[in-house]
Design an enzyme around this catalytic site. Structure first.
Site, PDB file in Angstrom:
ATOM      1  N   CYS A   2       0.856  -1.183   0.000  1.00  0.00           N
ATOM      2  CA  CYS A   2       0.000   0.000   0.000  1.00  0.00           C
ATOM      3  C   CYS A   2       0.889   1.229   0.000  1.00  0.00           C
ATOM      4  O   CYS A   2       2.106   1.136  -0.145  1.00  0.00           O
ATOM      5  CB  CYS A   2      -0.908   0.006   1.222  1.00  0.00           C
ATOM      6  SG  CYS A   2      -1.972  -1.459   1.358  1.00  0.00           S
ATOM      7  N   LEU A  55      -3.740  -1.668  -1.576  1.00  0.00           N
ATOM      8  CA  LEU A  55      -3.691  -2.865  -2.389  1.00  0.00           C
ATOM      9  C   LEU A  55      -4.300  -3.970  -1.533  1.00  0.00           C
ATOM     10  O   LEU A  55      -3.711  -4.384  -0.530  1.00  0.00           O
ATOM     11  CB  LEU A  55      -2.254  -3.212  -2.792  1.00  0.00           C
ATOM     12  CG  LEU A  55      -2.079  -4.388  -3.747  1.00  0.00           C
ATOM     13  CD1 LEU A  55      -2.660  -4.059  -5.113  1.00  0.00           C
ATOM     14  CD2 LEU A  55      -0.606  -4.761  -3.881  1.00  0.00           C
ATOM     15  N   SER A  56      -5.475  -4.436  -1.876  1.00  0.00           N
ATOM     16  CA  SER A  56      -6.234  -5.346  -1.011  1.00  0.00           C
ATOM     17  C   SER A  56      -5.662  -6.755  -1.081  1.00  0.00           C
ATOM     18  O   SER A  56      -5.712  -7.404  -2.132  1.00  0.00           O
ATOM     19  CB  SER A  56      -7.707  -5.366  -1.435  1.00  0.00           C
ATOM     20  OG  SER A  56      -8.255  -4.073  -1.369  1.00  0.00           O
ATOM     21  N   ASP A 103      -4.927  -7.252   9.239  1.00  0.00           N
ATOM     22  CA  ASP A 103      -3.747  -7.373  10.095  1.00  0.00           C
ATOM     23  C   ASP A 103      -3.329  -6.028  10.658  1.00  0.00           C
ATOM     24  O   ASP A 103      -2.706  -5.955  11.718  1.00  0.00           O
ATOM     25  CB  ASP A 103      -2.593  -7.992   9.307  1.00  0.00           C
ATOM     26  CG  ASP A 103      -2.267  -7.203   8.047  1.00  0.00           C
ATOM     27  OD1 ASP A 103      -3.146  -7.080   7.181  1.00  0.00           O
ATOM     28  OD2 ASP A 103      -1.140  -6.687   7.932  1.00  0.00           O
TER      29      ASP A 103
END
Length: 619
Positions: A2, A55-56, A103
């Protein structure tokens, strides 16, 4: 992977209206697009303005960031992954309400409980931004080894920060004066722009908006794990190999944490082979990607990689780099050259970056759901991987140690001013002095912490980021690095000469000839790269001159640039040196223009999604 960016101005000093702040944020976010193509979130409230690109990879539906605590007084955003977040959650479920399965959320609640000590509990690669609205404090932190990037600049009471250097240029107040240093001697806290710094790995930054005080503090040092005296521990080398193997398996398994497909770069060598062999025990059908070029055929890497994948029944993708047609295949132009300066955050161009970029681009284009890539990076640095390379004259461990001592003395004599008239100078790496009684190899371990941040991890992050892929490095789990640092000196020769601890560890999963085969980056490899660089210069030089020479932004005189071009060739040492100088000069000139204008010289989507190289199964 990300990215985030933002700025904070204390003392109730607001230079910009909200509409202006949002415009700046959006421009910063546009430059982070490739780090997070799946989502964008903004936060703007005095005194902090913040943007996050996602960014998944974990908790695809509910993991938007930043993530707030229960009473909306604190939020966290994380670039990277916290691999042990499930284990840590079990200790906090009775005291905190978790809103996501992400997370990143564990960082928030741990920080509420124990503050900066939360960093000691995290296993992962990360750059963290945490805002405490109640205390009006911004907390930034970077993982122990500096895998994930983080830049910042302080101008008076204003602090500007971002995951990339180029994103910072979207802010009108950011410094813009370039400074150039020798890449082999660059500090881990400086960038190529005067006044813009990197937060070093293993450090955190705390900015207090009430006082505008900024504190930077180390929370992790490799030297804390060294054993400098003969150790009374009764463990023998085989015990260390077994324990290291157990940690490594756990490290690889943790790095398979993902709600999207995972792949691996398989070079055909020991390190990536060990990663793939272990990953295959926990993950079905791991796609493996390898560079197919003349030099990988010559040294046997590509054949070894194919045989390995056939044995494990894994999908194998040999991506073909035809040195004769490569530049035509990727439509290399001046725009391509400018694009690489932009995405790499640096005034350099390197063939290694180019090849890695094209490997990632192949993966992203043909397998768009594959957002995670396992790498063998970081195995050599702390396990003696450079003690006995194929082209080395070292005969044994003591000979290698003597070589390290000589190199250390030579390095200490090389610090000097640069020849550029811009105030630049060569930095050391922040190692003012070594702890007493440490061995030569322990000193080298400490230097490797800095080398990794300066080069390997830096370019791996940028190459993967350019194609919206997250690169993961199991060998750099901090537990593995700390474990190697704690090996008593009396076992160094047995475990670290020729990287024996990793070879012996991997013998449980890999064939003997794979474990002990030499990996060579020989003369043909370098010759091939130099030839491609020469072709690049011939291809773009006229365009470069038309655009960049004879203007006030040029760093070098027209005569000097033209002289290097005339001298450049691949048939002599002087010709290759002139070629190298010319490429560096061109890259520095492009970089300076980016700094002064604050804008990309070409489309940020250049090459993104274009037709990639092809595989070549018959070789």
């Amino acid at each position: 992977m990300c990215g985030f960016a933002g700025f904070i101005d204390g003392n109730n000093h607001q230079q910009y209206k909200q509409s202006e702040r949002l415009q700046i944020l959006n421009q910063m976010g546009e430059r982070l697009y490739r780090r997070g193509i799946d989502d964008k979130q903004l936060f703007d409230s005095t005194p902090l303005s913040f943007i996050f690109r996602r960014l998944s990879i974990v908790d695809l539906a509910g993991g938007q960031q930043p993530i707030w605590n229960e009473d909306k007084t604190m939020f966290v955003a994380v670039n990277g992954e916290i691999y042990n977040h499930i284990e840590l959650r079990s200790n906090l479920r009775n005291t905190h309400q978790f809103r996501t399965y992400s997370d990143a959320e564990i960082v928030l609640h741990l920080y509420e409980e124990i503050g900066v000590n939360a960093l000691h509990l995290l296993n992962g690669m990360f750059a963290i931004a945490l805002w405490d609205a109640r205390r009006q404090q911004l907390f930034l932190a970077r993982d122990r080894l500096g895998i994930k990037p983080l830049y910042y600049a302080q101008i008076g009471s204003l602090l500007i920060f971002s995951s990339t250097l180029m994103s910072l240029f979207a802010h009108p107040d950011v410094p813009r004066h370039p400074q150039f240093q020798d890449l082999t001697n660059l500090s881990v806290t400086t960038s190529y722009v005067r006044g813009i710094n990197r937060l070093a790995g293993g450090h955190y930054l705390l900015y207090d908006a009430n006082t505008t005080n900024l504190i930077i503090q180390s929370y992790w040092n490799l030297e804390n794990y060294w054993v400098t005296e003969p150790n009374s521990d009764s463990r023998q080398p085989q015990d260390y190999i077994r324990e290291y193997r157990e940690l490594f398996v756990d490290s690889v398994q943790k790095r398979l944490m993902s709600d999207v497909p995972v792949g691996a770069f398989l070079s055909g060598g020991l390190d990536s082979g060990a990663v793939v062999a272990v990953a295959n025990q926990f993950h079905n059908r791991l796609h493996c990607f390898s560079i197919l070029a003349d030099y990988t055929r010559e040294n046997g890497d590509i054949q070894a990689a194919r045989q390995f994948c056939q044995k494990l029944n894994l999908p194998f993708h040999p991506v073909y780099f035809d040195s004769e047609k490569l530049l035509e295949q990727v439509h290399f132009s001046l725009e391509t050259f400018e694009y690489f300066i932009w995405i790499m955050d640096a005034p350099k161009f390197n063939m290694d970056w180019f090849l890695k970029h094209e490997l990632h681009r192949y993966c992203q284009t043909l397998f768009p759901d594959l957002k995670v890539m396992l790498l063998g990076q970081g195995a050599d640095e702390f396990a003696g991987g450079y003690s006995a390379p194929e082209d080395s004259s070292t005969k044994d461990w003591q000979d290698y140690i003597q070589q390290l001592n000589e190199e250390e003395q030579q390095t200490s004599q090389l610090k000097q001013l640069t020849s550029l008239n811009d105030g630049s100078y060569l930095f050391d790496r922040g190692i003012k002095s070594y702890p007493p009684d440490c061995t030569s190899f322990q000193k080298q371990m400490l230097r490797e912490v800095y080398y990794l941040q300066d080069y390997n991890l830096w370019h791996e992050d940028r190459s993967a980021m350019s194609q919206s892929i997250e690169a993961r490095v199991p060998f750099l789990d901090h537990r593995l690095v700390e474990y190697l640092a704690a090996v008593p000196p009396q076992h160094h020769a047995a475990l670290f000469w020729n990287k024996m601890i990793i070879r012996e560890m991997a013998g449980q999963w890999l064939p003997h000839d794979f474990v002990y085969r030499k990996k060579s980056f020989g003369a043909s490899h370098q010759t091939e790269w130099v030839l491609i660089q020469y072709k690049i210069v011939q291809r773009i030089f006229t365009q470069f001159c038309e655009k960049y020479l004879a203007n006030s932004r040029s760093l070098f005189s027209d005569e000097q640039i033209l002289s290097w071009f005339d001298q450049a060739n691949v048939n002599s040492v002087k010709g290759i040196q002139a070629l190298d100088k010319l490429l560096n000069a061109m890259a520095m000139t492009v970089f300076k223009t980016i700094c002064l204008t604050g804008k990309s010289p070409t489309s940020m989507d250049y090459l993104y999604g274009c037709s990639p190289l092809k595989t070549l199964d018959d070789f």
